[in-house]
Design a protein around this motif. Sequence first.
Motif, PDB file in Angstrom:
ATOM      1  N   GLN A   1      -4.376  -4.303   3.208  1.00 40.66           N
ATOM      2  CA  GLN A   1      -4.961  -4.679   1.930  1.00 40.66           C
ATOM      3  C   GLN A   1      -5.345  -6.153   1.975  1.00 40.66           C
ATOM      4  OE1 GLN A   1      -6.057  -3.350  -0.614  1.00 40.66           O
ATOM      5  NE2 GLN A   1      -5.963  -4.761  -2.325  1.00 40.66           N
TER       6      GLN A   1
ATOM      7  N   ASN B   1       0.851  -1.178   0.000  1.00 44.01           N
ATOM      8  CA  ASN B   1       0.000   0.000   0.000  1.00 44.01           C
ATOM      9  C   ASN B   1       0.890   1.233   0.000  1.00 44.01           C
ATOM     10  OD1 ASN B   1      -1.942   1.973   0.325  1.00 44.01           O
ATOM     11  ND2 ASN B   1      -3.026   0.922   1.968  1.00 44.01           N
TER      12      ASN B   1
ATOM     13  N   ARG C   1      -2.814   0.195  -4.007  1.00 41.64           N
ATOM     14  CA  ARG C   1      -2.965  -0.958  -3.118  1.00 41.64           C
ATOM     15  C   ARG C   1      -2.958  -2.224  -3.968  1.00 41.64           C
ATOM     16  NH1 ARG C   1      -7.739  -1.387  -1.297  1.00 41.64           N
ATOM     17  NH2 ARG C   1      -8.757   0.231  -2.537  1.00 41.64           N
TER      18      ARG C   1
END
Length: 483
Positions: A369, A81, A174
């Motif tokens: 994520q 991310n 992400r």
Amino acid sequence: MKHSLCLAVWAFLVPPWCNLVWGQTPVASLAPVILNDARDTYPLGAEVEQLDDPGGVLTIAEVSSGAASARFRPHTSESFNLGLAESVSWFRFRLHNSSAQNVEWILEVSNPRLNNVSLYVFRSDSTARVWRSGNSVPYDEWPVDFRNPAFAFRLRQNMETTCYLRVDNRGASRFNVGLYTERAFHRHALRIEIAWGFFYGAVVCLLLHNAVLMVALRDRTYFYCFVLILSFLFYQASMNGTAFQWFWPSSTWWADRSIIFFYGMTFFFGLIFSRSFLELHKQRSTADKLIVGLMIVCLTIAIGALGSHLAANFAAHVLATLGPFIMAAIAAHCWASGYKPARVMMLAWLTYSLGSFYTVLATMRILPQTISTEYAIPLGFTLTLLLFALALADRIRTVELEYKAMLNRTVEERTRELTVAREDIKKLAELMPICSSCKKIRDDKGYWNQLESYLLKHTDLVFSHSICPDCAKELYPEHYRDM
């Protein structure tokens, strides 16, 4: 110390491309990922090192064997991310094929919205082979025909290599990185295609359902719902790479901007639909003015995506955080004011607000994520569309109940009128005393009434006075002949 000084001098004196041609040995500080016949899937996360490259000025020669190679730091998470920004990052990992045969591997980066993704794999002669993907590269030039950036390369038996992954993106970055054998990747891709096939099938069925109701009922609210679902369909197709894969594979400029554009338009039509559903446009209230202001914001984001993409992306995340909560509050106010169908509308916007807020938290690196954060928006908005359809059905049911209640009131009023008329007729049908001379009628209270007065009182008759010939001859003989 001497080794670092030598690397710095080499990076200064020798051009970067010489490192690739002359073959500097890449720096490898992490233990390699051991690839064997027992596994066919390897998620990469903690096995990776990361190097941020502000401005994107570093080359593969500099990060592989120059002074920049010493600045790599371990990546501690299983997911990647980079936040909501314009960023360039390098990722380094080592692979060792312990299999007794040559194996074809496919590396997948699970985000089709990334602008530039490049993979560098060093050969045994220390030269690097490079592949490029991302939505700034025409889809026909992608190394693997798949919606996510993927790269296929072969590792010989007992071969060890160092790989560098460069990610350049503007916006939310992400993703997950996974390594698959060729067969495992095909299974993985098939599962994804089947899942998205069910999703698109459900949305298309919902779209056709609203289209039929729109044509049959000729209600503008159904038209707004139809356009809303259509916009969401294009937004989601842009989000997961389907649109770039099938609709505009050569338009890299539009592929990068279509996501935020369709998001703004989807939210815009969602506001128009809610405004029409709650009938706020008839009231000109503060809530209606607030919705109109949000609609202007949505159009600004959609148009702004064609220019300043990063600013529009940031504004879209702010709208996704605050907008659904505002709409849920407006629907709750309408429900409290007595409009019962607004309760389902409130639940729909709350459902979407939870999904969007969950995704924004993941973008801001507050949440990791995961599969839930990746699919929170499509699942949340699909449930929202279903609740919108339920709200429309609830509105039809409410209107039907109100119509039945009005019809019952009308029937009761007509019944009372008929009852009164029947009673009057019943009175007229009874034996009535009438004077044989003056023709007055005696009522049930004993009073004598003129014939026309009695009939006016008990019926709806209206009299117009005249005189018959016999009476005219008797009463007005002097005028009878002239008449």
